[in-house]
Design an enzyme around this catalytic site. Structure first.
Site, PDB file in Angstrom:
ATOM      1  N   TRP A 205     -46.585 -37.691   9.520  1.00 28.43           N
ATOM      2  CA  TRP A 205     -47.717 -38.322  10.197  1.00 28.43           C
ATOM      3  C   TRP A 205     -47.353 -39.610  10.923  1.00 28.43           C
ATOM      4  O   TRP A 205     -48.127 -40.099  11.746  1.00 28.43           O
ATOM      5  CB  TRP A 205     -48.816 -38.645   9.178  1.00 28.43           C
ATOM      6  N   PRO A 230     -47.839 -29.141  11.488  1.00 27.02           N
ATOM      7  CA  PRO A 230     -48.056 -30.561  11.726  1.00 27.02           C
ATOM      8  C   PRO A 230     -48.651 -31.236  10.496  1.00 27.02           C
ATOM      9  O   PRO A 230     -49.148 -30.564   9.578  1.00 27.02           O
ATOM     10  CB  PRO A 230     -49.048 -30.574  12.890  1.00 27.02           C
ATOM     11  N   GLY A 284     -39.167 -36.219   6.822  1.00 27.77           N
ATOM     12  CA  GLY A 284     -40.061 -36.655   5.764  1.00 27.77           C
ATOM     13  C   GLY A 284     -39.272 -37.288   4.629  1.00 27.77           C
ATOM     14  O   GLY A 284     -38.154 -37.765   4.818  1.00 27.77           O
ATOM     15  N   SER A 285     -39.847 -37.262   3.442  1.00 30.77           N
ATOM     16  CA  SER A 285     -39.246 -37.948   2.301  1.00 30.77           C
ATOM     17  C   SER A 285     -38.048 -37.174   1.749  1.00 30.77           C
ATOM     18  O   SER A 285     -37.943 -35.949   1.913  1.00 30.77           O
ATOM     19  CB  SER A 285     -40.279 -38.123   1.192  1.00 30.77           C
ATOM     20  N   GLU A 306     -34.104 -34.751   8.157  1.00 31.64           N
ATOM     21  CA  GLU A 306     -34.081 -36.196   8.394  1.00 31.64           C
ATOM     22  C   GLU A 306     -34.985 -36.797   7.339  1.00 31.64           C
ATOM     23  O   GLU A 306     -36.216 -36.735   7.428  1.00 31.64           O
ATOM     24  CB  GLU A 306     -34.562 -36.511   9.806  1.00 31.64           C
ATOM     25  N   GLU A 436     -37.727 -47.302  -0.685  1.00 33.45           N
ATOM     26  CA  GLU A 436     -38.241 -47.507   0.661  1.00 33.45           C
ATOM     27  C   GLU A 436     -39.726 -47.854   0.573  1.00 33.45           C
ATOM     28  O   GLU A 436     -40.511 -47.098   0.013  1.00 33.45           O
ATOM     29  CB  GLU A 436     -38.030 -46.237   1.486  1.00 33.45           C
TER      30      GLU A 436
END
Length: 534
Positions: A205, A230, A284-285, A306, A436
Site C-alpha cells: 500500500w 493490489p 512487502g515485509s 523486495e 524497521e
C-alpha cells in the site's frame, strides 16, 4: 477534552520530562485539522467523493479478462481515507475461484501477446506512459485519498510510476540474444530470450501505483501476461491503471486484478502454487516474503522478492551538514517514513552530532501535518492504527532506555496521525535499531570511528539500502563497498529511479527490479544448430 486541532498545534514540539534541546527553537502553529467523523462517510457508489476530473478512472470492481467483475460471494471490502476515516468506496472480496479465473485468462492471452513484436509492445507502453501523464492530477489525487501521503509526494509517485512504462518501453526493443562459439565443427550455438509466461504480482500500500508499474512494465515489455493482487488498503490506483490499460490498447487477459483482504493467504497460495503461473514478484515485509518463497518452491517457479529494510544513515565529521540534513528530511520522512528505503537508523559522528541533531529537529518542527489534499500539508497519516502503534512502541522503548524527545513523540488521539519525531541519544539496544519502524521517527545515535559505525550499520539480517555523508573520497569508496546492502546513497538520500537495479541482499530479498529487470521476466534458451556443413 481539548479539540483535535488544539492537540495538533500543542503536541508537536512537546518534549517528555528530562528532554533537552541542542539549540533553542519554537515550533509554530502549523497544523490543519483532521476530521474523524465517521458519520460523514459517503456512499460507496458515489464516485464524487474522489473529486476527479475524470470520474471514469474510479472503479469499484475487480478486473478479469478485460471485464469489470464483482466477487462471486457478493462480499465487499470497505476502503477508507486514512486522513479522515471517510469511506471512499468498496471493492470485491475475491477468493480462490476468481484467482483461478484470472490465471486462466492470463494463460489464454499469453500465446498471442508473447508473439507480438517488441516494437508493438514498445508503442503500447509509450501510450500507457502518456496516459499516466495526461491524467497526472487525478492519479496523484487518488494516491493521496487512499494512501494518505501529501499531494506533493503523490505527484512524485505518479511521475515515478509512469517512468517505469517509459523505461521498459525502451527495454522491450533491446531484448538481445547472442551467438556462443561452438566446440564442435559444423554447429552454431544461439541463445534467444523468451517471455517466462504468466506472472503473479503482489504489491503493498505504501506505493500503490509505482510498486505495480515497476513490475508490470517489465512483464509487459518481455511479453508476459499478469495477475495482480493490489493492496486492499489502497486499491483504487491499481484499478485506475487497469482502466488506462484498456485505453492504451492492452488486450483482454493480459492484465488481470484480483482484490482481496480476508482471503489473502489463500489467494497468495494459489498464485504461488499454480502450475500455470511461472513467476511471482512481491514487495512487502520479510516474513511475508519468506512465506511466499516457501509456497513458490512447490513448483520451482522464478521469484523476485523486495522485502524489508533497516537502512543506516551515517553522517561523518567531514560531511556537508546542509546536504546531510536535507537528505535526512527526504530520506527519513518521505511518505511519513513509510518507504522500504527510508533511513531507519541515523548514526552521527560525535564532532557534528549536536549541530546535525539540532538542525534536523528544527526542520522537522516546521512540517505541516494534516490531510494531504489541503494546502501546504507536508505529511499525512500512517496507513492505519496498527502502524501507528508500532511507531509509538519504538518511541516508548527508546525513551525508557534513555533517549530524549526533541520533537514530537506522540500520536494524535483517535486518528492515524503520529507527530513527526526526532529522538537524540538513542541507545544501540533500542528496538528501532533492530526493527524497521516504517513511520515518521528519526532516531539518532552517536558514534566515534569509521570501523565502529560500519559494524553497527551491518549488524542486521537485512540489507536493502544504506546512506552516508562524507567529503573524503577515500572514505566514500571504503564505506560504499563495506556496507552490506544492495543500494548505497553516497552524499544523497534519494536513490529511486526507473533506470537503477533496485533490490537488496541478505533477508531483504532476491532479484532486481527496474534497470535491467526485464531479464527477471524472461527465459534464456539455447539452440544448437548442427549439420550446417561448415
Amino acid at each position: 477534552m481539548r479539540s483535535l486541532p488544539t492537540l495538533l498545534r500543542t503536541s508537536f514540539g512537546a518534549s517528555r520530562p528530562g528532554a533537552r534541546s541542542y539549540k533553542a527553537f519554537r515550533a509554530p502553529p502549523i497544523f490543519t485539522s483532521v476530521s474523524t467523523n465517521s458519520q460523514n462517510r459517503m456512499a460507496s457508489s458515489q464516485a464524487s467523493v474522489f473529486g476527479l476530473q475524470d470520474p471514469s478512472l474510479i472503479k469499484f470492481q475487480g478486473f478479469i479478462d478485460g471485464k469489470w467483475v464483482d466477487a462471486k460471494s457478493g462480499e465487499k471490502i470497505v476502503v477508507t481515507n486514512p486522513a479522515t476515516d471517510e469511506e471512499l468506496g468498496t471493492i470485491p472480496e475475491m477468493g480462490v475461484d476468481e484467482t483461478k479465473e484470472a490465471i486462466e485468462a492470463a494463460k489464454n492471452a499469453f500465446p498471442a501477446w508473447s508473439r507480438t513484436t517488441a516494437k508493438h509492445r514498445h508503442d503500447l507502453l509509450v501510450k500507457f506512459f502518456q496516459l499516466m501523464q495526461q491524467h497526472h492530477e487525478d492519479l496523484s489525487r487518488l494516491i493521496t485519498l487512499e494512501n494518505g501521503k501529501a499531494l506533493a509526494d503523490a505527484k512524485g509517485e505518479n511521475a515515478y510510476s509512469a517512468s517505469f512504462f517509459e523505461w521498459f518501453a525502451g527495454e522491450a526493443v533491446r531484448i538481445y540474444g547472442e551467438q556462443i562459439p561452438s566446440a564442435f565443427p559444423g554447429t552454431r550455438n544461439i541463445v534467444i530470450k523468451q517471455p517466462i509466461g504468466v506472472v503473479a504480482i503482489l504489491t503493498p500500500w505504501n506505493f500503490p501505483s509505482a510498486m505495480i508499474t515497476r513490475k508490470l512494465g517489465a512483464a509487459l515489455a518481455a511479453g508476459c501476461t499478469a495477475v495482480i493482487k493490489p493492496p486492499p488498503e489502497a486499491p483504487f490506483s491499481a484499478l485506475a491503471l487497469a482502466e488506462l490499460s484498456i485505453r492504451a490498447g492492452i488486450p483482454p487477459g493480459v492484465i488481470n486484478m484480483v482484490t482481496t483482504q480476508k482471503h489473502v493467504v489463500d489467494v497468495g497460495r494459489e498464485l504461488c502454487e499454480s502450475h500455470i503461473v511461472r513467476k511471482v514478484t512481491f514487495t512487502g515485509s520479510t516474513p511475508v516474503a519468506k512465506t511466499l518463497y516457501k509456497m513458490a518452491a512447490s513448483t520451482l517457479k522464478k521469484i523476485s522478492l523486495e522485502a524489508g529494510g533497516n537502512a543506516p544513515f551515517i553522517v561523518f565529521d567531514d560531511a556537508n551538514i546542509d546536504e546531510a540534513v536535507d537528505a535526512a528530511v527526504v530520506c527519513k520522512f518521505r511518505g511519513s517514513g513509510q518507504t522500504c528505503v527510508c533511513a531507519n537508523r541515523i548514526y552521527v559522528q560525535s564532532g557534528v552530532y549536536a549541530e546535525f541533531t539540532s538542525r534536523l529537529a528544527e526542520r522537522v518542527a516546521a512540517f505541516k501535518l494534516g490531510n494531504g489534499l489541503e494546502e501546504g500539508v507536508t505529511h499525512g497519516p500512517l496507513i492505519h492504527r496498527r502502524a501507528l502503534e508500532k511507531v509509538e512502541r519504538h518511541v516508548n522503548d527508546a525513551v525508557e532506555k534513555g533517549a530524549q524527545v526533541l520533537v514530537g513523540g506522540k500520536a494524535i488521539p483517535n486518528s492515524s496521525f503520529f507527530i513527526p519525531t526526532v529522538l537524540s541519544d538513542v541507545p544501540r539496544d533500542a528496538l528501532i535499531n533492530t526493527e524497521e519502524t516504517f513511520g515518521p521517527l528519526a532516531a539518532i545515535t552517536k558514534f566515534e570511528t569509521e570501523d565502529e559505525v560500519i559494524r553497527l550499520a551491518n549488524d542486521t539480517d537485512v540489507g536493502l539500502a544504506g546512506y552516508f555523508f562524507s567529503r573524503d573520497v577515500g572514505r566514500a569508496w571504503r564505506v560504499a563497498e563495506k556496507l552490506e546492502v544492495g543500494m548505497v546513497g553516497a552524499n544523497t538520500g534519494f536513490i529511486s529511479q526507473a533506470s537503477i537495479p533496485f533490490g537488496g541482499i541478505k533477508e531483504s530479498g532476491l532479484g532486481r527490479e527496474g534497470g535491467h529487470g526485464i531479464s527477471e521476466y524472461m527465459n534464456e534458451k539455447l539452440i544448437t544448430f548442427g549439420g550446417l556443413g561448415w
